[in-house]
Design a protein around this motif. Structure first.
Motif, PDB file in Angstrom:
ATOM      1  N   ASP A 169       0.850  -1.192   0.000  1.00 15.66           N
ATOM      2  CA  ASP A 169       0.000   0.000   0.000  1.00 15.66           C
ATOM      3  C   ASP A 169       0.883   1.239   0.000  1.00 15.66           C
ATOM      4  O   ASP A 169       1.496   1.571   0.999  1.00 15.66           O
ATOM      5  N   GLU A 170       0.952   1.878  -1.125  1.00 11.71           N
ATOM      6  CA  GLU A 170       1.784   3.071  -1.309  1.00 11.71           C
ATOM      7  C   GLU A 170       3.187   2.886  -0.740  1.00 11.71           C
ATOM      8  O   GLU A 170       3.629   3.621   0.127  1.00 11.71           O
ATOM      9  N   PRO A 171       3.903   1.905  -1.255  1.00 11.27           N
ATOM     10  CA  PRO A 171       5.218   1.610  -0.688  1.00 11.27           C
ATOM     11  C   PRO A 171       6.218   2.740  -0.901  1.00 11.27           C
ATOM     12  O   PRO A 171       7.191   2.829  -0.169  1.00 11.27           O
ATOM     13  N   THR A 172       5.956   3.608  -1.874  1.00 11.87           N
ATOM     14  CA  THR A 172       6.950   4.644  -2.178  1.00 11.87           C
ATOM     15  C   THR A 172       6.515   6.017  -1.693  1.00 11.87           C
ATOM     16  O   THR A 172       7.177   7.018  -1.965  1.00 11.87           O
ATOM     17  N   ALA A 173       5.415   6.061  -0.939  1.00 11.38           N
ATOM     18  CA  ALA A 173       4.843   7.363  -0.569  1.00 11.38           C
ATOM     19  C   ALA A 173       5.830   8.255   0.169  1.00 11.38           C
ATOM     20  O   ALA A 173       5.786   9.469   0.054  1.00 11.38           O
ATOM     21  N   ASN A 174       6.728   7.647   0.949  1.00 16.72           N
ATOM     22  CA  ASN A 174       7.656   8.468   1.727  1.00 16.72           C
ATOM     23  C   ASN A 174       9.061   8.528   1.132  1.00 16.72           C
ATOM     24  O   ASN A 174      10.002   8.885   1.820  1.00 16.72           O
ATOM     25  N   LEU A 175       9.180   8.118  -0.133  1.00 18.73           N
ATOM     26  CA  LEU A 175      10.529   8.017  -0.700  1.00 18.73           C
ATOM     27  C   LEU A 175      10.793   9.098  -1.744  1.00 18.73           C
ATOM     28  O   LEU A 175       9.884   9.563  -2.423  1.00 18.73           O
ATOM     29  N   ASP A 176      12.054   9.456  -1.861  1.00 16.84           N
ATOM     30  CA  ASP A 176      12.430  10.381  -2.934  1.00 16.84           C
ATOM     31  C   ASP A 176      12.487   9.612  -4.248  1.00 16.84           C
ATOM     32  O   ASP A 176      12.353   8.387  -4.280  1.00 16.84           O
ATOM     33  N   SER A 177      12.703  10.330  -5.344  1.00 21.91           N
ATOM     34  CA  SER A 177      12.556   9.665  -6.643  1.00 21.91           C
ATOM     35  C   SER A 177      13.638   8.616  -6.883  1.00 21.91           C
ATOM     36  O   SER A 177      13.385   7.579  -7.484  1.00 21.91           O
ATOM     37  N   LYS A 178      14.842   8.851  -6.345  1.00 19.37           N
ATOM     38  CA  LYS A 178      15.897   7.887  -6.560  1.00 19.37           C
ATOM     39  C   LYS A 178      15.573   6.580  -5.829  1.00 19.37           C
ATOM     40  O   LYS A 178      15.665   5.491  -6.386  1.00 19.37           O
ATOM     41  N   SER A 179      15.152   6.730  -4.578  1.00 18.04           N
ATOM     42  CA  SER A 179      14.797   5.543  -3.796  1.00 18.04           C
ATOM     43  C   SER A 179      13.604   4.829  -4.405  1.00 18.04           C
ATOM     44  O   SER A 179      13.527   3.607  -4.418  1.00 18.04           O
ATOM     45  N   THR A 180      12.673   5.630  -4.932  1.00 20.24           N
ATOM     46  CA  THR A 180      11.496   5.051  -5.562  1.00 20.24           C
ATOM     47  C   THR A 180      11.903   4.179  -6.745  1.00 20.24           C
ATOM     48  O   THR A 180      11.488   3.025  -6.866  1.00 20.24           O
ATOM     49  N   ALA A 181      12.759   4.737  -7.582  1.00 21.38           N
ATOM     50  CA  ALA A 181      13.215   4.002  -8.760  1.00 21.38           C
ATOM     51  C   ALA A 181      13.935   2.725  -8.346  1.00 21.38           C
ATOM     52  O   ALA A 181      13.695   1.638  -8.886  1.00 21.38           O
ATOM     53  N   ASN A 182      14.769   2.866  -7.335  1.00 22.29           N
ATOM     54  CA  ASN A 182      15.540   1.742  -6.830  1.00 22.29           C
ATOM     55  C   ASN A 182      14.631   0.617  -6.335  1.00 22.29           C
ATOM     56  O   ASN A 182      14.800  -0.559  -6.666  1.00 22.29           O
ATOM     57  N   LEU A 183      13.627   1.012  -5.518  1.00 21.47           N
ATOM     58  CA  LEU A 183      12.708   0.012  -4.965  1.00 21.47           C
ATOM     59  C   LEU A 183      11.945  -0.685  -6.078  1.00 21.47           C
ATOM     60  O   LEU A 183      11.770  -1.907  -6.069  1.00 21.47           O
TER      61      LEU A 183
END
Ligand SMILES: Nc1ncnc2c1ncn2[C@@H]1O[C@H](COP(=O)(O)OP(=O)(O)OP(=O)(O)O)[C@@H](O)[C@H]1O
Ligand SMILES: [Mg+2]
Lengths: 230, 406
Positions: A169-183
């Motif tokens: 559920d919104e796993p990337t909601a608290n992440l910056d774009s680099k971390s989002t891409a990585n995840l």
């Protein structure tokens, strides 16, 4: 092949006795093994409600949810816990991890709950943390990891039990774009290489772009369902 | 892993843990100190009385302890002596003839308890010969006395002086005599020091006109625990219905025993109130902890942890929290009590006078009976077990999604 998830006519009404909120109004959805599906829609459209219902964390008001042939409404509370432990992995928006355990222990813990042997745990933990690119941080506690790293540990943990699918559920909601891409790279890789089914909700266009199927909810109903040809 | 999680959780909020542990620590320390001093003082009173005087058990003429006068004396026949000595638990029998008399020296007259003793046996039983502070110990049959230090000071006499004793003897005869003060004896207990006069048994029998008679026979038993054996046995062997009384030490000092149990119950109430207050404090901590970790609990339940497992974690945590304080508290108070046990603290000033009026040595004595210590452990375990139910209950009825939204 069998459907992993089959949602039929599911409705959910919060506070039916006071001010009823119809969060889901007859949702039908089928997920096949190996899918990489995004659940999108405006805030309050029912994404979280639907994911919780699929994960057996909440009971729908109407309709049925079947997971690999099992109607989960028929499971008792403790049987549902067992069932979740075996087939479903969760990644929540934030604060997923046990704060007093290290990354390694957090992942290992789930396997411990399943009664896996020491050797099996050790190898799989190493494998998983390597898969999410955290082999150097295994002994850090959540507080010593960035938000993105924490979410990667959470993914590793969700995978530890070798579930059929992962609900995020919104796993990337608290992440910056680099971390989002990585995840997302890691999720996509696990999906491709280990054939793990992912169903995740998101608001983030960058995440939506990576999905291979996009299910859009609005006001508790699915208004579109498109599969992206790769 | 469950223990690991619980253990680390305890150290998550160090200050809170420290405060909780400290409150338990002080409660334990306070309760132990109070219990140990109380028990210590009474034990000391009892021991003083037993060691210096009554012994653990006595045989008397029936009714002697209710009305202690010479008419209730009896003959210690060889047959009776043999019976007593044959009883299990009895090492020896120590005869005495005792009554009150007026002791006079020059212009001063004081009341005294004049006791006829078998010098050797008395020395073995009460260590009387080792408590001499001046002069020499008695020999069988001589016309000499030993007197308590307190009494000697009141009468202003010393070794070598001659004391005059006047009393009413057996069957109402006049008893009077002059005796050489052969030695001065010290007693821990001030009231004994101020009233005791010892003379050889034969001399006392002459003085009181009670030839061959004794008022009490003290049983020299192996220890406290052999007392019961001896007393129970002799009660069946001797004619206790009409002729004799066999008394254990508890019966010889009913006032002390009653006071002891009264004081113990009032202490128990104080301790319970203290723990009640502490419990509220700990409960507050648990309440906060449970509230703070709603989300975490929710996540754990969602990823497949059983409620029972999570319950165990919080239970173990609460127990740890309680036990840390209790264990340190017991360890520290044991060390402290053990030190005071070896080195009783002398009391001075007004307090000392109060102790003297009470008839006991002005020293803080403590008991190190193990139950004083482990009972605190049991109380803490009971309290924390009870309090630990709260988070378990919360977890039991928790709905994971609601918990996670919190
Ligand atoms: N526990 C609850 N009690 C009452 N109403 C609720 C509850 N949970 C959710 N709702 C309501 O149900 C509807 C759907 O909520 P849900 O959380 O599923 O939306 P969402 O799509 O996940 O939104 P977001 O993108 O903001 O996370 C909303 O109108 C919300 O207010
Ligand atoms: Mg949501």
């Amino acid at each position: 092949m069998d459907k992993v998830i089959k949602v039929q006519g599911v409705t959910k009404t919060y506070n039916p006795d006071t001010i009823p909120v119809h969060a889901l109004r007859g949702v039908n959805l089928e997920i096949e093994p190996g899918e990489f599906t995004a659940l999108v829609g405006p805030s309050g459209s029912g994404k979280t409600t639907l994911l919780n219902a699929i994960g057996g964390l909440d009971t729908p008001t109407g309709g049925s949810i079947t997971i690999r042939g099992q109607d989960i409404a028929k499971l008792s509370d403790s049987a549902m816990i067992e069932f979740r432990k075996q087939y479903i992995g969760f990644v929540f928006q934030a604060y997923n991890l046990i704060p007093v355990l290290t990354a390694k222990e957090n992942v290992e813990f789930v396997m411990l709950l399943q009664g896996k042997s020491q050797e099996e745990r050790a190898t799989r933990v190493k494998e998983l943390l390597k898969a999410v690119g955290l082999e150097d941080q295994i002994d850090r506690r959540p507080a010593q990891l960035s938000g993105g790293q924490q979410q990667r540990v959470a993914v590793a943990r969700a995978l530890a039990s070798k579930p059929m699918f992962i609900l995020a559920d919104e796993p990337t909601a608290n992440l910056d774009s680099k971390s989002t891409a990585n995840l997302l790279d890691i999720m996509a890789k696990l999906n491709k290489e280990e054939n793990i089914t992912f169903l995740f909700s998101t608001h983030d266009q960058r995440v939506i772009d990576r999905a291979r199927r996009i299910v859009t909810l609005e006001d508790g109903q699915i208004i579109s369902d498109e599969t992206i040809a790769s | 892993m469950i223990f690991k999680i619980a253990w680390r959780n305890i150290w998550r909020n160090k200050r809170r843990t420290a405060i909780t542990a400290a409150s338990i620590f002080f409660a334990v320390l306070f309760s132990v100190t109070m219990g140990a001093i109380n028990r210590g003082m009474f034990d000391k009173m009892i021991d003083d009385s037993v060691n210096f005087y009554t012994g653990y058990a006595q045989v008397t003429q029936k009714g002697y302890w209710e009305e202690r006068f010479l008419e209730k004396s009896f003959e210690l026949s060889p047959a009776l002596e043999a019976t007593l000595k044959a009883s299990p638990g009895v090492k020896d029998v120590v005869p005495r003839l005792e009554s009150y008399a007026l002791a006079a020296y020059k212009k001063i007259t004081k009341s005294a308890l004049v006791v006829g003793i078998d010098p050797e046996k008395e020395a073995a039983l009460t260590g009387l010969s080792e408590r001499m502070v001046a002069g020499n110990y008695l020999n069988k049959g001589e016309a000499a006395v030993l007197i308590g230090e307190g009494l000697s000071q009141k009468l202003k006499l010393g070794v070598g002086d001659t004391i005059v004793l006047i009393s009413q003897g057996y069957r109402g005869v006049n008893a009077a005599g002059k005796y050489l003060v052969k030695g001065i004896i010290s007693f821990g207990a001030p009231d004994m020091s101020a009233k005791m006069i010892y003379m050889p048994l034969k001399t006392a029998q002459w003085f009181y006109g009670a030839t061959e008679l004794v008022t009490t026979v003290v049983l020299d038993v192996r220890d406290k625990y052999a007392t019961e054996l001896a007393v129970n046995n002799l009660r069946t062997v001797l004619d206790t219905a009409n002729t004799y009384d066999v008394l254990g030490w508890q019966e010889m000092m009913p006032e002390i025993m009653e006071m002891k149990s009264m004081k113990e119950s009032s202490n128990t109430i104080v301790v319970l109130i203290l723990y009640l207050i502490i419990s509220f404090g700990i409960f507050g901590v648990i309440l906060m902890m449970t509230k703070e970790r709603q989300r975490e609990f929710g996540v754990l339940l969602s990823i497949g942890m059983k409620r029972s497992q999570l319950g165990i974690i919080t239970w173990v945590e609460t127990m740890f929290l309680g036990l840390i304080g209790a264990i340190i508290g017991i360890a520290v108070s044991y060390a402290l009590m053990y030190y005071i046990f070896l080195n009783p603290i002398p009391i001075t000033g007004d307090m000392a006078k109060a102790y003297a009026d009470f008839g006991i040595e002005a020293k803080i004595c403590v008991s190190i009976d193990s139950d004083i210590f482990y009972s605190q452990g049991i109380i803490v375990i009971l309290i924390t077990t009870l309090l630990a139910l709260y988070p378990c209950l919360q977890i039991w009825k928790m709905k994971p999604i609601e918990a996670m939204r919190a």
